[in-house]
Enzyme design. Structure first.
Site, short mmCIF file in Angstrom:
data_model
loop_
_atom_site.label_atom_id
_atom_site.label_comp_id
_atom_site.label_asym_id
_atom_site.label_seq_id
_atom_site.Cartn_x
_atom_site.Cartn_y
_atom_site.Cartn_z
N CYS A 150 -30.02 -42.96 -23.25
CA CYS A 150 -28.75 -42.89 -22.67
C CYS A 150 -28.65 -40.81 -23.03
O CYS A 150 -28.54 -40.60 -24.27
CB CYS A 150 -27.59 -43.70 -23.28
SG CYS A 150 -25.68 -43.47 -22.67
N CYS A 192 -23.10 -40.67 -28.52
CA CYS A 192 -22.25 -42.06 -29.64
C CYS A 192 -22.82 -41.64 -31.26
O CYS A 192 -24.01 -42.37 -30.69
CB CYS A 192 -21.84 -42.97 -28.50
SG CYS A 192 -21.20 -42.97 -26.84
N CYS A 219 -24.93 -45.32 -32.15
CA CYS A 219 -26.31 -46.15 -30.78
C CYS A 219 -27.21 -45.79 -31.03
O CYS A 219 -27.69 -44.77 -31.35
CB CYS A 219 -25.36 -46.20 -29.80
SG CYS A 219 -26.11 -46.57 -28.60
N CYS A 229 -23.07 -60.94 -20.49
CA CYS A 229 -22.68 -59.55 -20.84
C CYS A 229 -23.99 -59.05 -20.14
O CYS A 229 -24.21 -59.16 -21.08
CB CYS A 229 -21.96 -58.75 -21.73
SG CYS A 229 -20.93 -57.73 -21.86
N CYS A 257 -19.93 -60.55 -16.85
CA CYS A 257 -19.87 -59.28 -17.13
C CYS A 257 -20.36 -58.11 -17.67
O CYS A 257 -21.65 -58.41 -17.95
CB CYS A 257 -18.88 -59.28 -18.80
SG CYS A 257 -18.37 -57.84 -19.71
N CYS A 293 -12.32 -55.87 -20.95
CA CYS A 293 -12.79 -55.93 -22.62
C CYS A 293 -12.65 -55.55 -22.93
O CYS A 293 -13.74 -54.14 -22.62
CB CYS A 293 -14.14 -56.83 -22.05
SG CYS A 293 -15.00 -57.30 -23.99
N ARG A 350 -12.99 -61.23 -30.21
CA ARG A 350 -14.58 -61.48 -30.45
C ARG A 350 -14.88 -60.56 -31.67
O ARG A 350 -14.62 -59.31 -31.95
CB ARG A 350 -15.47 -60.96 -29.10
CG ARG A 350 -16.45 -61.16 -29.76
CD ARG A 350 -17.27 -60.34 -28.24
NE ARG A 350 -16.75 -62.07 -26.95
CZ ARG A 350 -16.36 -60.74 -26.18
NH1 ARG A 350 -16.87 -59.52 -25.87
NH2 ARG A 350 -15.81 -60.91 -24.96
N1 SAM Z 1 -23.08 -47.46 -22.46
C1 SAM Z 1 -22.36 -48.49 -22.56
C2 SAM Z 1 -20.82 -47.58 -23.03
O1 SAM Z 1 -20.82 -47.01 -24.00
O2 SAM Z 1 -20.19 -47.85 -22.82
C3 SAM Z 1 -22.32 -49.52 -22.67
C4 SAM Z 1 -22.85 -50.67 -23.69
S1 SAM Z 1 -22.03 -49.70 -25.33
C5 SAM Z 1 -24.26 -50.00 -25.89
C6 SAM Z 1 -21.28 -51.10 -25.66
C7 SAM Z 1 -20.78 -50.77 -27.41
O3 SAM Z 1 -21.36 -51.40 -27.96
C8 SAM Z 1 -20.25 -49.13 -27.43
O4 SAM Z 1 -18.69 -48.93 -26.95
C9 SAM Z 1 -20.18 -49.89 -29.21
O5 SAM Z 1 -18.42 -50.75 -29.05
C10 SAM Z 1 -21.02 -51.28 -29.52
N2 SAM Z 1 -21.80 -50.31 -30.12
C11 SAM Z 1 -22.68 -49.89 -29.91
N3 SAM Z 1 -23.26 -49.74 -30.74
C12 SAM Z 1 -23.40 -50.50 -32.37
C13 SAM Z 1 -23.44 -50.24 -33.87
N4 SAM Z 1 -24.59 -49.46 -34.14
N5 SAM Z 1 -22.38 -51.18 -34.23
C14 SAM Z 1 -21.66 -51.54 -33.74
N6 SAM Z 1 -20.91 -51.46 -32.32
C15 SAM Z 1 -21.80 -50.82 -31.12
C1 DTB Z 2 -19.43 -54.86 -27.94
O1 DTB Z 2 -18.00 -54.40 -28.28
N1 DTB Z 2 -20.37 -54.99 -28.62
C2 DTB Z 2 -21.37 -55.46 -28.40
C3 DTB Z 2 -20.80 -55.34 -26.49
N2 DTB Z 2 -19.60 -54.31 -26.68
C4 DTB Z 2 -21.87 -54.59 -25.33
C5 DTB Z 2 -22.69 -54.82 -28.14
C6 DTB Z 2 -23.10 -55.12 -29.72
C7 DTB Z 2 -23.47 -54.30 -29.52
C8 DTB Z 2 -24.58 -53.32 -30.78
C9 DTB Z 2 -25.96 -53.31 -31.36
C10 DTB Z 2 -27.05 -53.11 -30.67
O2 DTB Z 2 -27.05 -54.69 -30.55
O3 DTB Z 2 -27.48 -52.50 -30.22
FE1 SF4 Z 3 -25.01 -44.61 -23.94
FE2 SF4 Z 3 -25.37 -46.59 -26.43
FE3 SF4 Z 3 -22.84 -44.64 -26.05
FE4 SF4 Z 3 -23.34 -46.69 -24.58
S1 SF4 Z 3 -22.82 -46.64 -26.70
S2 SF4 Z 3 -22.50 -45.11 -23.71
S3 SF4 Z 3 -25.53 -46.83 -24.49
S4 SF4 Z 3 -24.54 -43.51 -26.33
#
Ligand code: SAM
Ligand code: DTB
Ligand code: SF4
Length: 326
Positions: free
Chosen positions: A58, A62, A65, A102, A133, A193, A265
């Site tokens: 990506c 973030c 992530c 989702c 979703c 959401c 959630r």
């Molecule tokens: N890339 C898209 C975005 O960021 O909008 C969609 C997928 S992203 C992984 C969805 C959400 O997962 C993020 O906004 C974040 O709130 C959650 N998330 C991602 N990594 C996480 C982590 N290590 N621990 C908890 N929540 C996480």
């Molecule tokens: C949300 O709030 N949590 C989910 C979903 N929306 C997309 C994602 C959690 C991701 C946790 C880290 C991972 O699995 O990489």
């Molecule tokens: Fe990309 Fe992860 Fe950020 Fe979503 S949360 S925009 S997958 S870096």
């Protein structure tokens, strides 16, 4: 403790939200549970299933992530997966009791060349009788309309933290960009959401302000995911200090009280939570979880572990389309 009866207000003030968050814990739990019972059966929990339809590589940065190409963890970038695979996985999830499917992509925003595939995924999952979703990053007007026309029920787009703390976590987009996409989604008639992550080294006021930002949108999001940070190796937040679980429960309770009719959630991080902590979150008003042993890239409790927890607590699954009226 003041008035326990909670209306769908979008004019909450910071002073009110702080006072709710900081009141004695027993009063907070009692208020949250009382509000919860006005709109929901307290013994029912909605179950969603996640699938990563495009993993890794990506462009965003973030800090939490595992999928950012800018973080050291360097999860390899995969292509958008095939529609048939998504539908086969969705069928399994439905058979396992999930009512909402989702689909998440590690994108800053979708490319127009991917839209037809995304539409086919939405269409196919809906035909299985599940709520749909997607979480694909930022959307333009025409993309929102195409997804709506394909039958998308919900769009997940988290604000993640307070506006104040946002730039400490993400530099490649702004808090205002996130709000713009949320407004587009709502205006197109797709249910919103939106939630965030706690335990990222933020202050208490950031947790309060994050929920206040959601509760003062034109309409409350239909679903509010509260994620506990899953610390990912090689990311800037890999070694951040763990949040006191009581603070996590206070955050869930505040979400429930500010947004009484939303599904709150208990999202990422359940693998590291005790049964007692999860039970306390349900008492504080959480009434939705992700099921199945994987979130997007991280572990989640196995189905049989959740089944035991539900049985112990006398919790049953919420039916498709149950929207906050008992
Ligand atoms: N890339 C898209 C975005 O960021 O909008 C969609 C997928 S992203 C992984 C969805 C959400 O997962 C993020 O906004 C974040 O709130 C959650 N998330 C991602 N990594 C996480 C982590 N290590 N621990 C908890 N929540 C996480
Ligand atoms: C949300 O709030 N949590 C989910 C979903 N929306 C997309 C994602 C959690 C991701 C946790 C880290 C991972 O699995 O990489
Ligand atoms: Fe990309 Fe992860 Fe950020 Fe979503 S949360 S925009 S997958 S870096």
């Amino acid at each position: 403790m003041k008035d326990l009866i909670s209306d769908l207000r979008t004019d909450w003030t910071r002073e009110e939200a702080e006072a709710i968050y900081n009141q004695p814990f027993m009063d907070l739990l009692y208020q949250a549970q009382t509000v919860h019972r006005e709109y929901f059966d307290p013994n029912q929990v909605q179950r969603s299933k996640l699938l990563s339809i495009k993993t890794g590589g990506c462009a965003e940065d973030c800090a939490y992530c595992s999928q950012s190409a800018r973080n050291g963890s360097q999860l390899p970038a995969a292509k958008l997966i095939e529609v048939e695979r998504v539908l086969a996985e969705a069928k399994k999830a439905k058979d396992g009791g999930a009512t909402r499917y989702c689909m998440g992509a590690a994108w800053r925003s979708p490319k127009d060349r991917d839209m037809a595939t995304l539409e086919a995924m939405v269409h196919g999952v809906k035909e299985l009788g599940m709520e749909t979703c997607m979480t694909l990053g930022m959307l333009e007007d025409d993309q929102v309309i195409r997804l709506k026309d394909a039958g998308l029920d919900y769009y997940n787009h988290n604000i993640d933290t307070s506006e104040r703390y946002y730039s400490e976590i993400i530099s490649t987009r702004t808090f205002a960009d996130r709000i713009d996409t949320l407004n587009r989604v709502r205006e197109a008639g797709i249910k919103v959401c939106s939630g965030g992550i706690v335990g990222m080294g933020e202050q208490q006021m950031d947790r309060v302000d994050m929920l206040l930002a959601l509760a003062t949108l034109e309409e409350h999001p239909d679903s509010v995911p509260v994620n506990m940070l899953i610390p990912m190796a090689d990311t800037p937040l890999a070694d951040v200090e763990k949040l006191d679980p009581i603070e996590f429960v206070r955050t869930v309770a505040l979400a429930r009280i500010l947004m009484p009719k939303s599904h709150v959630r208990l999202s990422a991080g359940r693998t590291d939570m005790t049964d007692e902590l999860q039970a306390m979150c349900f008492f504080a008003g959480a009434n939705s979880i992700f099921v199945g042993d994987t979130l997007l890239t991280a572990d989640n409790p196995e189905e049989d572990v959740d089944a035991v927890l539900f049985t112990k607590l006398g919790i049953t699954a919420m039916a498709v389309g149950s929207h906050g009226t008992k």
